[in-house]
Design an enzyme around this catalytic site. Structure first.
Site, PDB file in Angstrom:
ATOM      1  N   GLU B  80      14.098   2.507   8.808  1.00 55.47           N
ATOM      2  CA  GLU B  80      14.394   1.073   8.865  1.00 55.47           C
ATOM      3  C   GLU B  80      15.880   0.837   9.123  1.00 55.47           C
ATOM      4  O   GLU B  80      16.251  -0.128   9.796  1.00 55.47           O
ATOM      5  CB  GLU B  80      13.957   0.387   7.569  1.00 55.47           C
ATOM      6  CG  GLU B  80      12.441   0.303   7.397  1.00 55.47           C
ATOM      7  CD  GLU B  80      11.797   1.621   7.011  1.00 55.47           C
ATOM      8  OE1 GLU B  80      12.519   2.544   6.577  1.00 55.47           O
ATOM      9  OE2 GLU B  80      10.560   1.741   7.138  1.00 55.47           O
ATOM     10  N   HIS B 149       3.176  -2.755  -0.573  1.00 55.00           N
ATOM     11  CA  HIS B 149       2.591  -3.392   0.612  1.00 55.00           C
ATOM     12  C   HIS B 149       2.289  -4.858   0.370  1.00 55.00           C
ATOM     13  O   HIS B 149       1.501  -5.449   1.092  1.00 55.00           O
ATOM     14  CB  HIS B 149       1.288  -2.687   1.020  1.00 55.00           C
ATOM     15  CG  HIS B 149       1.472  -1.292   1.501  1.00 55.00           C
ATOM     16  ND1 HIS B 149       1.568  -0.220   0.649  1.00 55.00           N
ATOM     17  CD2 HIS B 149       1.593  -0.781   2.753  1.00 55.00           C
ATOM     18  CE1 HIS B 149       1.730   0.895   1.354  1.00 55.00           C
ATOM     19  NE2 HIS B 149       1.746   0.580   2.627  1.00 55.00           N
TER      20      HIS B 149
END
Lengths: 374, 344
Positions: B80, B149
């Site tokens: 990321e 998530h």
């Protein structure tokens, strides 16, 4: 052809100024004198900034004394204003050698109205659009992934530019550093990563920083060549960086260059007496013996073109004069006012910032209401 | 959870012959808009983990690599920090990057890049260098994803000057907001409420339009209470309003759509009219962005209030897996907060 992954730093000129291998033809006495002048000018700039610091006219300064060959050599190996540079915070000598006006650097250090970043950053965090010298961030290694992206964009656009990204040895411990090199390697982006290994990250030595014997060997992990250079030998720095730049422009992907050098001064004014706390006087003395400016002077002497004491003194005096003049000019432009806080946060001023600006305007003009906020 | 995602066609229903509008779902809106923007502007590039051949774990980018080629739509290393950081560098050098972060929960390693580079490069360089870019990321719960998530991390980003933060809840807004994001001059964090990807269906016009940031949508008008939310909770606000309407309560439902900037005027005028406000988000309560909205309401229209501002939020726990639905503020909890305000 210059070889990557050499066990010893690549070097052309020994510490006593004698060439250890034939000097490439382009290193004429004229060029060497020009490089010497650039390095000396940067060194004197350092000295003057320390004086300004002591006078309380600026608040922070990170010297690059001892690292001039690395930064000037790099600056002279790329196409200024064509290639892009993502520098780190000790790169003012790189900026000066790339032609960033001294007035610009001083304005930034003084936080005056003439500072192109409008006094928003602490001293020593320049940006210079004309030179594609991208704004310096204090957070260590955070410029590395963007540099990879800058190079990826150059590849996408099909331009023959390259991206240079500099950092110190400490940065190589950060996750961003590894992420950025990995990304550039995977994308085969035209990026030259240059480690200005001055061997100390504030008070942490390179030995405490990594178990890796050198920095440049880390390049292997990212699928790119790693070059090991004597960073105090400007001929070596220029030869290697120019070669690497050519390779990158030829489409061979990114490379890592480790310039082994030494920060002679403290990290900044915040640790002014480095020898007292974390390193020995013997170590500093040893590295002073490898000083890049002395080395090029000895080389010129060896070549029969010595820099006379008079020439040296004149160079120093003219630099001091220039700094004094530019400081006065910069200070005469005054300090940016409070409005700059709200500009350049976004492309346009959003409503909440408009309200807060109005609140501050009222406060500053003595018309603030009771309590609350904008 | 990603293994259960099926590859589904992204085409919506056939357009209405007269108006040209079509009914599509939210993820189709995202996919279409990226494609349209890539068609419009060759500087737009799309990248992230698995966005290429795979089409993204939610299929938000399905078919785009096929259509635009691997030069413009590509997979990146699993990093990321690299994805966000590279987007900054690309934007500085003149591209219009759309970076996908697979889940908002995974933005952590890219956080330094978002707050140190993307958000500040314009300011710190005095406008000499800018990073117009979009970070798209699925966020929020309701999909049995557990805490890595399902989180709603928007408040971390609303707290950082220099970023714009938006979250659509309808296909119409997804298209309009994403167009604004890609065409704008600032870095935008574009949160996509993943539980609405396929659940939220709605009409989108055939013509090019944008939804400007800082303009809330009034989903229904009412006179007794202002119910304000954004993103994945919006269908629950509607259900709560339905339930209250059955009891004779007239609720005004407002979707903020964009958090930075947010539509203060719309919110304040609504609360001035109704005298009551209940704020809903699924993010944990402490330092929740809605705390800012509540503060501004009490500061600016205190005299209009007939009850304290109510807040329904997630709990200050990591997001749970099994108790997914219990964690989320559902219609019942929203109705209860409204009833408290109405009975104050």
């Amino acid at each position: 052809m210059i070889q990557p992954f050499t066990p010893e730093p690549i070097r052309f000129v020994a510490e006593d100024g004698t060439p250890v291998q034939p000097l490439p033809e382009r290193f004429t006495p004229e060029l060497l004198r020009e490089l010497h002048a650039l390095m000396l000018r940067a060194r004197e700039f350092d000295r003057k900034l320390i004086t300004l610091l002591r006078q309380g006219r600026t608040t922070f300064y990170a010297q690059s004394s001892g690292m001039e060959a690395t930064q000037v050599g790099l600056a002279r190996s790329i196409r200024v204003g064509h290639d892009w540079v993502w520098p780190y915070y000790r790169d003012h000598t790189l900026g000066l050698a790339m032609g960033v006006p001294m007035a610009e650097l001083l304005s930034q250090c003084l936080g005056t109205n003439s500072d192109s970043s409008r006094g928003r950053q602490m001293p020593h965090h320049f940006a210079a659009q004309a030179q594609n010298f991208v704004s310096i961030s204090s957070s260590i290694a955070s410029q590395v992934p963007p540099a990879a992206g800058n190079a990826m964009a150059q590849k996408y656009l099909g331009v023959d530019e390259l991206t240079v990204c500099t950092f110190g040895d400490g940065a190589t411990s950060e996750g961003d550093w590894h992420a950025g090199l990995n990304m550039a390697g995977a994308a085969k982006a035209p990026a030259m990563f240059v480690c200005e290994n001055n061997q100390w990250a504030i008070s942490t030595s390179i030995r405490e920083q990594t178990a890796s014997e050198t920095i440049h060997i880390k390049a292997k992990a990212y699928g790119m060549p790693g070059y090991y250079v004597d960073g105090n030998d400007i001929v070596a720095v220029m030869e290697v960086c120019a070669y690497v730049a050519d390779q990158i422009r030829a489409g061979h992907g990114p490379a890592l260059v480790e310039c082994l050098t030494y920060r002679v001064g403290s990290h900044s004014n915040a640790d002014a007496d480095a020898e007292k706390h974390y390193r020995t006087r013997e170590e500093v003395k040893e590295w002073l013996g490898r000083d890049p400016i002395t080395r090029i002077e000895k080389l010129l002497e060896h070549l029969g073109h010595p820099v006379s004491a008079g020439e040296r003194a004149a160079l120093i005096a003219s630099t001091h004069r220039e700094v004094d003049e530019q400081v006065l000019k910069a200070e005469a432009t005054g300090q940016p006012d409070w409005r700059i806080m709200f500009e350049d946060v976004y492309a346009d001023l959003p409503g909440h910032l408009r309200d807060q600006e109005a609140f501050l305007r009222a406060e500053q003009t003595g018309q603030a209401g009771q309590g609350g906020r904008a | 959870m990603t293994a259960t995602q099926e590859r589904t066609p992204t085409q919506g229903a056939a357009p209405d012959a007269e108006t040209g509008t079509r009914t599509i779902n939210l993820i189709q809106a995202v996919t279409e808009t990226i494609a349209e923007e890539m068609e419009r502007d060759s500087r737009v590039v799309l990248f992230g983990e698995d966005v290429g051949a795979r089409g993204g774990v939610f299929m938000a980018t399905a078919g785009l690599q096929e259509r635009f080629g691997p030069r413009r739509v590509f997979d990146t290393p699993l990093s990321e920090a690299s994805i966000v950081g590279a987007a900054v560098g690309m934007a500085v050098r003149g591209l219009r990057p759309i970076a996908e972060i697979q889940f908002a929960d995974y933005m952590g390693p890219g956080f330094d890049q978002i707050i140190s580079q993307a958000a500040k490069i314009r300011y710190r360089s005095g406008g000499q260098f800018t990073a117009p870019m979009v970070i798209r990321t699925p966020s929020g719960g309701g999909v049995k994803g557990g805490h890595h998530h399902s989180q709603s991390p928007e408040s971390y980003y609303t707290h950082t000057p220099g970023l714009k933060v938006v979250m659509p809840s309808t296909p119409y807004d997804a298209k309009g907001l994403l167009r604004s994001a890609v065409r704008g001059e600032d870095p935008v964090i574009f949160f996509e409420p993943k539980r609405l990807y396929r659940a939220a269906r709605g009409e989108v016009p055939a013509h090019d339009y944008v939804v400007r940031f800082g303009e809330a949508a009034v989903r229904r008008e009412g006179t007794d209470l202002s119910l304000i939310g954004y993103g994945g909770v919006m269908p629950d606000l509607e259900r709560a309003a339905d339930a209250l309407a059955a009891e004779g309560v007239s609720v005004e439902v407002i979707d903020l759509r964009s958090l930075v900037p947010w539509d203060k005027d719309r919110v304040l005028s609504s609360v001035e009219k109704t005298g009551r406000a209940v704020l809903v988000s699924e993010a944990p309560r402490i330092s929740n962005f809605m705390g800012e909205v509540a503060y501004v309401i009490q500061e600016q229209v205190f005299d209009s209030l007939t009850a304290p501002v109510g807040q329904v939020a997630g709990f200050d726990t990591p997001y749970p897996y099994v108790q997914d639905k219990v964690y989320l503020p559902g219609p019942n909890r929203i109705v209860a907060a409204c009833v408290r305000a109405l009975n104050y």
